[in-house]
Design a protein around this motif. Sequence first.
Motif, PDB file in Angstrom:
ATOM      1  N   ASP A 183      42.777  48.491  35.387  1.00  0.00           N
ATOM      2  CA  ASP A 183      42.847  47.634  36.568  1.00  0.00           C
ATOM      3  C   ASP A 183      41.669  46.669  36.636  1.00  0.00           C
ATOM      4  N   GLU A 184      40.499  47.126  36.208  1.00  0.00           N
ATOM      5  CA  GLU A 184      39.317  46.258  36.222  1.00  0.00           C
ATOM      6  C   GLU A 184      39.457  45.107  35.236  1.00  0.00           C
ATOM      7  N   ASN A 185      40.216  45.321  34.164  1.00  0.00           N
ATOM      8  CA  ASN A 185      40.347  44.318  33.099  1.00  0.00           C
ATOM      9  C   ASN A 185      41.776  43.814  32.965  1.00  0.00           C
ATOM     10  N   ARG A 186      42.498  43.807  34.067  1.00  0.00           N
ATOM     11  CA  ARG A 186      43.924  43.491  34.055  1.00  0.00           C
ATOM     12  C   ARG A 186      44.211  42.133  33.397  1.00  0.00           C
ATOM     13  N   GLU A 187      43.520  41.097  33.805  1.00  0.00           N
ATOM     14  CA  GLU A 187      43.836  39.761  33.303  1.00  0.00           C
ATOM     15  C   GLU A 187      43.586  39.670  31.801  1.00  0.00           C
ATOM     16  N   MET A 188      42.461  40.190  31.350  1.00  0.00           N
ATOM     17  CA  MET A 188      42.140  40.127  29.920  1.00  0.00           C
ATOM     18  C   MET A 188      43.137  40.932  29.103  1.00  0.00           C
ATOM     19  N   LEU A 189      43.468  42.140  29.555  1.00  0.00           N
ATOM     20  CA  LEU A 189      44.377  43.004  28.803  1.00  0.00           C
ATOM     21  C   LEU A 189      45.794  42.445  28.787  1.00  0.00           C
ATOM     22  N   ALA A 190      46.231  41.883  29.906  1.00  0.00           N
ATOM     23  CA  ALA A 190      47.560  41.280  29.943  1.00  0.00           C
ATOM     24  C   ALA A 190      47.640  40.090  29.003  1.00  0.00           C
ATOM     25  N   ALA A 191      46.530  39.380  28.823  1.00  0.00           N
ATOM     26  CA  ALA A 191      46.522  38.229  27.919  1.00  0.00           C
ATOM     27  C   ALA A 191      46.524  38.674  26.463  1.00  0.00           C
ATOM     28  N   VAL A 192      45.946  39.830  26.174  1.00  0.00           N
ATOM     29  CA  VAL A 192      45.902  40.335  24.805  1.00  0.00           C
ATOM     30  C   VAL A 192      47.305  40.626  24.298  1.00  0.00           C
ATOM     31  N   ARG A 193      48.137  41.233  25.117  1.00  0.00           N
ATOM     32  CA  ARG A 193      49.516  41.539  24.718  1.00  0.00           C
ATOM     33  C   ARG A 193      50.473  40.667  25.526  1.00  0.00           C
TER      34      ARG A 193
END
Length: 243
Positions: A199-209
Amino acid sequence: MTAMNTFENKRFLARIRGGDFAHPGEEEAIDLVLSHVKPQPRETVLDAGCGLGATADAIGKKTGAVVVGVDLDAESVRHANATYRDFQFIPGDVTKLGELALPKMDVIYAFNSLYACPDLDACFASFNEVANPGARIGVFDYIAYDAGALAATGCLPPSVHSMTQMRQLPERQGWACTGIVNLDLAYAAWYARFLARMDENREMLAAVRSPEVFEAVRKRYADMLHCLEQGTLGGALHLYARA
């Protein structure tokens, strides 16, 4: 069910965990297992289901043991060999270790890998083929307390073993259970921490995949945390010695 054992998904989970680990607790879990299994310098150690290799690397460097990793996923093994060059990683099936020309092992451990093996008899028979006399095993893994309710969630394969299976089935292959460390509360805390990192890194992780993959992975682990909190699922470290 989202297949989390693919190389691409293991890399995604490693990004969330902050290292090439495929199990909850990361370094904390490694230290816990080492406090019980205690590999000695220059002992030979097998990482059964080594994944991306960080656990074998940590254990080898912490103990001075000679660690060999085996994993069914050849792409994960290629990554491990390229990244952790002090240790050897071999593609192969942990139920067929006798086919891999491995050295004899003093210690065998498995971090969240045997749950995906439906045939524990085959696993422990295979361990026999590569074990020195007096070898010891540490299995850090999920425990199914309510297999029916767990299967209904679809968050883990139906091969997750019960506490009774983990105690009794290895004995048929000559392994004596020497101890059980209950990790139910620790697993729940580790998965709560994992979800908080997502949840803390939602935007970055969603962009990775992709946002869709992110949400599918998050739901899977939220379901697992719910099962842990409801008592459907647990965790344990089982310790064995070769009889």
